[in-house]
Write a protein that holds these residues in place. Structure first.
Motif, PDB file in Angstrom:
ATOM      1  N   VAL A 152     -36.240  -7.395  -1.783  1.00 38.88           N
ATOM      2  CA  VAL A 152     -37.568  -8.073  -2.218  1.00 38.88           C
ATOM      3  C   VAL A 152     -37.229  -8.202  -3.914  1.00 38.88           C
ATOM      4  O   VAL A 152     -37.938  -8.943  -4.379  1.00 38.88           O
ATOM      5  N   GLY A 153     -36.452  -7.413  -4.495  1.00 37.56           N
ATOM      6  CA  GLY A 153     -36.283  -7.344  -6.032  1.00 37.56           C
ATOM      7  C   GLY A 153     -35.650  -8.649  -6.300  1.00 37.56           C
ATOM      8  O   GLY A 153     -35.517  -8.962  -7.584  1.00 37.56           O
ATOM      9  N   ALA A 154     -34.821  -9.287  -5.314  1.00 37.42           N
ATOM     10  CA  ALA A 154     -34.164 -10.523  -5.636  1.00 37.42           C
ATOM     11  C   ALA A 154     -35.202 -11.718  -6.103  1.00 37.42           C
ATOM     12  O   ALA A 154     -34.758 -12.581  -6.732  1.00 37.42           O
ATOM     13  N   LEU A 155     -36.458 -11.394  -6.034  1.00 32.56           N
ATOM     14  CA  LEU A 155     -37.540 -12.701  -6.286  1.00 32.56           C
ATOM     15  C   LEU A 155     -37.576 -12.558  -7.595  1.00 32.56           C
ATOM     16  O   LEU A 155     -37.991 -13.635  -8.204  1.00 32.56           O
ATOM     17  N   SER A 156     -36.967 -11.845  -8.628  1.00 30.03           N
ATOM     18  CA  SER A 156     -36.890 -11.737 -10.121  1.00 30.03           C
ATOM     19  C   SER A 156     -36.052 -12.953 -10.506  1.00 30.03           C
ATOM     20  O   SER A 156     -36.325 -13.529 -11.485  1.00 30.03           O
ATOM     21  N   GLN A 157     -35.081 -13.554  -9.428  1.00 32.93           N
ATOM     22  CA  GLN A 157     -34.137 -14.329  -9.725  1.00 32.93           C
ATOM     23  C   GLN A 157     -34.590 -15.734  -9.373  1.00 32.93           C
ATOM     24  O   GLN A 157     -33.777 -16.668  -9.476  1.00 32.93           O
ATOM     25  N   PHE A 158     -35.703 -15.851  -8.676  1.00 33.21           N
ATOM     26  CA  PHE A 158     -36.264 -17.068  -8.375  1.00 33.21           C
ATOM     27  C   PHE A 158     -37.352 -17.510  -9.427  1.00 33.21           C
ATOM     28  O   PHE A 158     -38.014 -17.110  -9.940  1.00 33.21           O
ATOM     29  N   PRO A 159     -37.467 -19.035  -9.299  1.00 32.04           N
ATOM     30  CA  PRO A 159     -38.587 -19.534 -10.188  1.00 32.04           C
ATOM     31  C   PRO A 159     -39.980 -18.872 -10.010  1.00 32.04           C
ATOM     32  O   PRO A 159     -40.264 -18.683  -8.786  1.00 32.04           O
ATOM     33  N   LYS A 160     -40.805 -18.599 -11.140  1.00 32.75           N
ATOM     34  CA  LYS A 160     -41.948 -17.705 -11.001  1.00 32.75           C
ATOM     35  C   LYS A 160     -42.856 -18.424 -10.081  1.00 32.75           C
ATOM     36  O   LYS A 160     -43.798 -18.074  -9.405  1.00 32.75           O
ATOM     37  N   ASP A 161     -43.121 -20.070 -10.081  1.00 28.30           N
ATOM     38  CA  ASP A 161     -43.900 -20.722  -9.232  1.00 28.30           C
ATOM     39  C   ASP A 161     -43.352 -20.985  -7.854  1.00 28.30           C
ATOM     40  O   ASP A 161     -43.949 -21.846  -7.207  1.00 28.30           O
ATOM     41  N   ALA A 162     -42.095 -20.372  -7.414  1.00 28.19           N
ATOM     42  CA  ALA A 162     -41.676 -20.653  -5.844  1.00 28.19           C
ATOM     43  C   ALA A 162     -42.665 -19.805  -4.961  1.00 28.19           C
ATOM     44  O   ALA A 162     -42.990 -18.557  -5.255  1.00 28.19           O
ATOM     45  N   PRO A 163     -43.017 -20.511  -4.060  1.00 33.70           N
ATOM     46  CA  PRO A 163     -44.064 -20.046  -3.054  1.00 33.70           C
ATOM     47  C   PRO A 163     -43.562 -19.036  -2.265  1.00 33.70           C
ATOM     48  O   PRO A 163     -42.436 -18.942  -1.742  1.00 33.70           O
ATOM     49  N   VAL A 164     -44.335 -17.823  -2.104  1.00 34.55           N
ATOM     50  CA  VAL A 164     -43.900 -16.741  -1.582  1.00 34.55           C
ATOM     51  C   VAL A 164     -44.936 -16.236  -0.339  1.00 34.55           C
ATOM     52  O   VAL A 164     -45.909 -16.057  -0.721  1.00 34.55           O
ATOM     53  N   ILE A 165     -44.506 -16.058   1.008  1.00 31.30           N
ATOM     54  CA  ILE A 165     -45.439 -15.849   1.844  1.00 31.30           C
ATOM     55  C   ILE A 165     -45.074 -14.649   2.732  1.00 31.30           C
ATOM     56  O   ILE A 165     -43.733 -14.192   2.785  1.00 31.30           O
ATOM     57  N   LEU A 166     -45.915 -13.819   3.220  1.00 35.99           N
ATOM     58  CA  LEU A 166     -45.757 -12.542   3.835  1.00 35.99           C
ATOM     59  C   LEU A 166     -45.502 -12.742   5.425  1.00 35.99           C
ATOM     60  O   LEU A 166     -46.810 -13.550   5.942  1.00 35.99           O
ATOM     61  N   LEU A 167     -44.472 -12.816   5.918  1.00 38.37           N
ATOM     62  CA  LEU A 167     -44.336 -13.066   7.337  1.00 38.37           C
ATOM     63  C   LEU A 167     -45.001 -12.090   8.469  1.00 38.37           C
ATOM     64  O   LEU A 167     -45.308 -12.336   9.511  1.00 38.37           O
ATOM     65  N   GLY A 168     -44.642 -10.509   8.037  1.00 34.03           N
ATOM     66  CA  GLY A 168     -45.139  -9.726   8.661  1.00 34.03           C
ATOM     67  C   GLY A 168     -44.528  -8.259   8.718  1.00 34.03           C
ATOM     68  O   GLY A 168     -43.660  -8.191   7.623  1.00 34.03           O
ATOM     69  N   MET A 169     -44.678  -7.443   9.334  1.00 34.77           N
ATOM     70  CA  MET A 169     -44.103  -6.030   9.147  1.00 34.77           C
ATOM     71  C   MET A 169     -43.343  -5.509  10.657  1.00 34.77           C
ATOM     72  O   MET A 169     -43.582  -6.248  11.628  1.00 34.77           O
ATOM     73  N   LYS A 170     -42.235  -4.875  10.237  1.00 30.03           N
ATOM     74  CA  LYS A 170     -41.545  -4.377  11.278  1.00 30.03           C
ATOM     75  C   LYS A 170     -40.876  -3.068  10.798  1.00 30.03           C
ATOM     76  O   LYS A 170     -40.097  -2.801   9.874  1.00 30.03           O
ATOM     77  N   ASP A 171     -41.238  -1.799  11.774  1.00 28.29           N
ATOM     78  CA  ASP A 171     -40.588  -0.539  11.358  1.00 28.29           C
ATOM     79  C   ASP A 171     -41.134  -0.172   9.752  1.00 28.29           C
ATOM     80  O   ASP A 171     -40.130   0.165   9.137  1.00 28.29           O
ATOM     81  N   GLU A 172     -42.328  -0.480   9.504  1.00 24.78           N
ATOM     82  CA  GLU A 172     -42.909  -0.274   8.116  1.00 24.78           C
ATOM     83  C   GLU A 172     -41.973  -0.898   6.948  1.00 24.78           C
ATOM     84  O   GLU A 172     -42.254  -0.746   5.723  1.00 24.78           O
ATOM     85  N   ARG A 173     -41.323  -2.008   7.360  1.00 20.21           N
ATOM     86  CA  ARG A 173     -40.869  -2.894   6.302  1.00 20.21           C
ATOM     87  C   ARG A 173     -41.456  -4.444   6.220  1.00 20.21           C
ATOM     88  O   ARG A 173     -41.596  -4.723   7.513  1.00 20.21           O
ATOM     89  N   ALA A 174     -41.747  -4.965   5.140  1.00 15.89           N
ATOM     90  CA  ALA A 174     -42.169  -6.169   5.277  1.00 15.89           C
ATOM     91  C   ALA A 174     -41.237  -7.108   5.043  1.00 15.89           C
ATOM     92  O   ALA A 174     -40.218  -6.980   4.381  1.00 15.89           O
ATOM     93  N   TYR A 175     -41.636  -8.471   5.682  1.00 22.71           N
ATOM     94  CA  TYR A 175     -40.720  -9.375   5.429  1.00 22.71           C
ATOM     95  C   TYR A 175     -41.457 -10.603   4.827  1.00 22.71           C
ATOM     96  O   TYR A 175     -42.469 -10.988   5.356  1.00 22.71           O
ATOM     97  N   PHE A 176     -40.771 -11.145   3.861  1.00 21.16           N
ATOM     98  CA  PHE A 176     -41.094 -12.220   3.201  1.00 21.16           C
ATOM     99  C   PHE A 176     -40.458 -13.545   3.307  1.00 21.16           C
ATOM    100  O   PHE A 176     -39.065 -13.304   3.710  1.00 21.16           O
ATOM    101  N   ALA A 177     -40.803 -14.666   3.012  1.00 27.24           N
ATOM    102  CA  ALA A 177     -40.060 -15.968   2.833  1.00 27.24           C
ATOM    103  C   ALA A 177     -40.252 -16.444   1.408  1.00 27.24           C
ATOM    104  O   ALA A 177     -41.457 -16.547   1.166  1.00 27.24           O
ATOM    105  N   VAL A 178     -39.271 -17.181   0.851  1.00 27.50           N
ATOM    106  CA  VAL A 178     -39.525 -17.859  -0.440  1.00 27.50           C
ATOM    107  C   VAL A 178     -39.041 -19.290  -0.430  1.00 27.50           C
ATOM    108  O   VAL A 178     -38.062 -19.456   0.246  1.00 27.50           O
ATOM    109  N   ASP A 179     -39.760 -20.129  -0.835  1.00 31.54           N
ATOM    110  CA  ASP A 179     -39.448 -21.547  -0.890  1.00 31.54           C
ATOM    111  C   ASP A 179     -38.858 -21.893  -2.029  1.00 31.54           C
ATOM    112  O   ASP A 179     -39.258 -21.967  -3.040  1.00 31.54           O
ATOM    113  N   VAL A 180     -37.412 -22.454  -1.913  1.00 32.95           N
ATOM    114  CA  VAL A 180     -36.579 -22.790  -3.083  1.00 32.95           C
ATOM    115  C   VAL A 180     -36.536 -23.919  -3.224  1.00 32.95           C
ATOM    116  O   VAL A 180     -35.531 -24.889  -3.468  1.00 32.95           O
ATOM    117  N   SER A 181     -37.387 -24.978  -2.418  1.00 32.78           N
ATOM    118  CA  SER A 181     -37.075 -26.453  -2.040  1.00 32.78           C
ATOM    119  C   SER A 181     -37.219 -27.108  -3.472  1.00 32.78           C
ATOM    120  O   SER A 181     -36.882 -28.368  -3.521  1.00 32.78           O
TER     121      SER A 181
END
Length: 301
Positions: free
Chosen positions: A59-88
């Motif tokens: 998730v630290g890689a998000l600092s390399q994406f544009p600040k206005d890139a949409p980020v959504i939380l998809l859910g949790m698995k084994d106490e780990r969060a999964y996100f998606a970031v839109d770089v369209s």
């Protein structure tokens, strides 16, 4: 979560969804700061992949994406969060962030190598971003909206109206008669490629009524005993596809040429041969589609 009896590949997500009825801002921010969290970049709905696998980044890689890139939380698995970031916003897949470590692969192609778990996770991300792309403005006052609850809803910045994902319900039906099924081809598909017929559920209509109406409108076929089988979230048009098998009263076809290029009755033996790659008399949809799973279920009955 364990997979249920639904055989469809975009279903059965391994992630536990987060309750969006509560204030999720603190939870969302905590997961963004958690080094265990992972993020999958999507360019116009297509995932970044390396060596045939999805590139789930720290998730630290998000600092390399544009600040206005949409980020959504998809859910949790084994106490780990999964996100998606839109770089369209990148002009091309080749210029999108982290393209130097892999390729943004078309999801329809990637589906041939992705695990079912990964396909469900990535499909969910694509689904949300497609909804977001089409609903950036409020349907109540026209104001611009902002994402909330980790991306699972949006709120108008002008009138404060809440907006939730609009799911397009689709009935897809395999009409059968004795030992044959009805398959058709839309004008957008190449000759020889046939599939179960489908249509959007209209207002005030049940999926079963839609199945009967669409079969009659497109092929002139009357069906009865419409039996629900399973459903599939379909991320290419923000749809929920509900699959049915139904008995046809006869095999006479009255084709609507504006809707379909062709329709044919296919004997079960011929369908089995195609599914087993024993013949190429016609082609059917790939395994990640609900149409293919309807055919697979029918031939096993």
């Amino acid at each position: 979560m364990k997979h249920g009896t639904n055989p469809n590949w975009f279903a059965n997500s391994p992630l536990s969804r987060v309750n969006i009825e509560k204030d999720q801002e603190a939870f969302f921010n905590a997961r963004l700061a958690d080094p265990k969290s992972l993020v999958i970049p999507l360019w116009r709905g297509d995932p970044l992949m390396t060596d045939g696998s999805p590139a789930f980044l720290s998730v630290g890689a998000l600092s390399q994406f544009p600040k206005d890139a949409p980020v959504i939380l998809l859910g949790m698995k084994d106490e780990r969060a999964y996100f998606a970031v839109d770089v369209s916003a990148a002009e091309s897949a080749e210029t999108a962030p982290f393209a130097d470590i892999g390729d943004y692969v078309q999801l329809r192609i990637a589906a041939g190598v992705l695990t079912r778990d990964d396909l469900a996770i990535i499909g969910q991300g694509r689904w949300y971003f497609e909804w977001r792309r089409k609903h950036r403005f409020c349907g109540n006052c026209g104001g611009e909206t902002r994402l909330e609850a980790g991306g699972a809803k949006s709120r108008c910045t002008r009138c404060e109206e809440e907006h939730f994902p609009r799911i397009n319900p689709v009935a897809i039906m395999l009409a059968i008669h004795d030992n044959a099924c009805l398959l058709g081809r839309g004008h957008q598909f190449p000759p020889g490629f046939v599939s179960a017929l489908a249509g959007f559920v209209e207002a005030g209509e049940t999926p079963e009524e839609c199945a009967r109406r669409e079969l009659f409108e497109e092929a002139g076929v009357v069906i009865d005993d419409v039996r629900y089988q399973f459903s599939q979230p379909w991320p290419f048009t923000c749809s929920l596809m509900m699959g049915f098998i139904a008995e046809a009263e006869g095999r006479e076809i009255n084709l609507d040429m504006e809707e379909l290029a062709e329709a044919r009755w296919c004997d079960k033996a011929d369908v089995i041969a195609v599914l087993n790659n024993e013949t190429r008399d016609f082609n059917v949809p790939p395994k990640f589609t609900i149409a293919r799973q309807l055919l697979e279920r029918w031939v096993k009955e």
